[in-house]
Design a protein around this motif. Structure first.
Motif, short mmCIF file in Angstrom:
data_model
loop_
_atom_site.label_atom_id
_atom_site.label_comp_id
_atom_site.label_asym_id
_atom_site.label_seq_id
_atom_site.Cartn_x
_atom_site.Cartn_y
_atom_site.Cartn_z
N SER A 34 0.64 -1.16 -0.05
CA SER A 34 0.07 -0.12 -0.07
C SER A 34 0.74 1.16 0.36
O SER A 34 1.87 0.99 0.50
N TRP A 35 0.31 2.79 -0.61
CA TRP A 35 0.58 3.93 -0.48
C TRP A 35 0.07 4.72 -0.29
O TRP A 35 -0.50 4.45 -0.50
N TYR A 36 0.79 5.91 0.50
CA TYR A 36 -0.30 6.42 1.20
C TYR A 36 0.71 7.60 1.14
O TYR A 36 1.94 8.18 1.16
N GLU A 37 -0.11 9.17 0.43
CA GLU A 37 0.36 9.90 0.25
C GLU A 37 -0.41 11.40 1.08
O GLU A 37 -1.82 11.22 1.57
N ALA A 38 0.49 12.04 2.19
CA ALA A 38 -0.30 12.94 2.60
C ALA A 38 0.06 14.31 3.20
O ALA A 38 1.41 14.83 2.87
N THR A 39 -0.35 15.23 3.51
CA THR A 39 0.05 16.53 3.09
C THR A 39 0.65 17.21 4.59
O THR A 39 1.05 18.56 4.48
N PHE A 40 0.07 17.19 5.43
CA PHE A 40 -0.14 17.23 6.77
C PHE A 40 0.74 16.57 7.71
O PHE A 40 -0.54 14.98 7.76
N ASP A 41 1.10 16.66 8.97
CA ASP A 41 1.41 15.96 10.08
C ASP A 41 0.06 14.40 10.77
O ASP A 41 0.28 13.72 10.94
N ALA A 42 -0.62 15.65 10.89
CA ALA A 42 -2.11 15.32 11.64
C ALA A 42 -2.72 13.70 9.84
O ALA A 42 -3.58 12.49 11.17
N GLU A 43 -2.53 13.81 9.26
CA GLU A 43 -2.95 13.08 8.21
C GLU A 43 -2.02 11.97 8.11
O GLU A 43 -3.15 10.46 8.48
N ILE A 44 -0.90 12.04 8.14
CA ILE A 44 0.04 11.31 8.55
C ILE A 44 -0.21 10.19 9.86
O ILE A 44 -0.14 9.33 9.56
N THR A 45 -0.32 10.79 10.73
CA THR A 45 -1.02 10.10 12.39
C THR A 45 -2.06 9.17 11.77
O THR A 45 -2.24 8.34 12.48
N PHE A 46 -3.23 10.25 11.57
CA PHE A 46 -4.31 8.76 11.28
C PHE A 46 -4.11 8.09 10.07
O PHE A 46 -4.29 7.18 10.17
N LEU A 65 7.12 1.96 5.90
CA LEU A 65 7.35 2.91 5.26
C LEU A 65 7.89 3.38 5.28
O LEU A 65 6.69 4.82 4.55
N VAL A 66 8.49 5.32 5.63
CA VAL A 66 8.04 6.04 6.19
C VAL A 66 9.32 7.06 4.84
O VAL A 66 10.67 6.71 5.59
N LEU A 67 8.52 7.78 4.29
CA LEU A 67 9.10 8.85 3.18
C LEU A 67 9.09 10.57 3.95
O LEU A 67 8.32 10.65 3.95
N GLY A 68 10.41 11.38 4.46
CA GLY A 68 9.34 12.42 4.87
C GLY A 68 10.89 12.80 5.61
O GLY A 68 11.58 12.85 4.83
N ASN A 69 10.41 13.44 5.93
CA ASN A 69 11.23 14.49 7.76
C ASN A 69 11.40 13.47 8.69
O ASN A 69 10.34 13.18 8.49
N ASP A 70 11.68 13.87 9.99
CA ASP A 70 11.98 13.63 10.87
C ASP A 70 10.08 14.08 11.94
O ASP A 70 9.74 12.93 12.45
N ASN A 71 9.66 15.15 10.63
CA ASN A 71 8.34 15.36 11.92
C ASN A 71 7.32 14.17 10.84
O ASN A 71 6.62 13.44 11.98
N THR A 72 7.33 13.82 10.05
CA THR A 72 7.12 12.78 8.82
C THR A 72 6.99 11.17 10.11
O THR A 72 5.86 10.63 10.29
N LEU A 73 8.50 10.92 10.17
CA LEU A 73 9.30 9.72 11.09
C LEU A 73 8.06 10.01 12.43
O LEU A 73 7.07 8.71 12.90
#
Length: 162
Positions: A34-46, A65-73
């Motif tokens: 599965s592949w999910y894309e999000a634009t902000f942290d709350a969406e990523i957490t969800f 697998l997290v692709l992003g920055n420290d906030n994404t992780l």
């Protein structure tokens, strides 16, 4: 080979070409469930919370697998750990910018060989995770991997911009 569930931060129009090309490379060369894309942290957490609820709670080869920055992780970590599970889901992380706080712990000098290395993973490496339990008025629990701040760093950044 791990069964990857990828969460990618879709950065704004200022995202550099190298990061966009790397994300395309991962999408085209790594087998994933599965592949999910999000634009902000709350969406990523969800999204992470939804994965933790929906993936089987058993020992398996599922890897987030997290692709992003420290906030994404951090957002993924907090989403996954907000769901009670007997078997936690392992996280793999590829920073899109190699100049993040957590990157030195990864011993990652460049991203050219990351995809073949991911395909060779057979078992997780355990890391210490910090936990902060909030007090009144917000009795929240938050988790972190590399660092924790109380807002001073953000205030300093804002001060430097002005």
């Amino acid at each position: 080979m791990p069964d990857f569930h990828i969460i990618n931060i879709v950065q704004d129009k200022h995202q550099d070409i190298q990061s966009a090309d790397f994300v395309s490379h991962v999408k085209n060369s790594l087998k994933f469930s599965s592949w999910y894309e999000a634009t902000f942290d709350a969406e990523i957490t969800f999204i992470a919370k939804k994965l933790a609820k929906n993936l089987p709670d058993e020992s398996s080869n599922h890897v987030i697998l997290v692709l992003g920055n420290d906030n994404t992780l951090n957002a993924v970590l907090n989403g996954l750990l907000s769901v009670e599970r007997q078997h936690q889901l392992p996280i793999s992380y590829i920073p899109l910018d190699l100049h993040t706080n957590f990157t030195p712990a990864l011993h990652l000098k460049d991203k050219t060989n990351v995809v073949p290395q991911l395909q060779q993973i057979h078992h997780p490496k355990f890391l210490n995770i910090g936990k902060i339990c909030g007090d009144i008025p917000k009795q929240q629990t938050k988790y972190f991997i590399s660092s924790v701040g109380i807002g001073f760093d953000t205030a300093l950044t804002e001060y430097k911009k002005n």
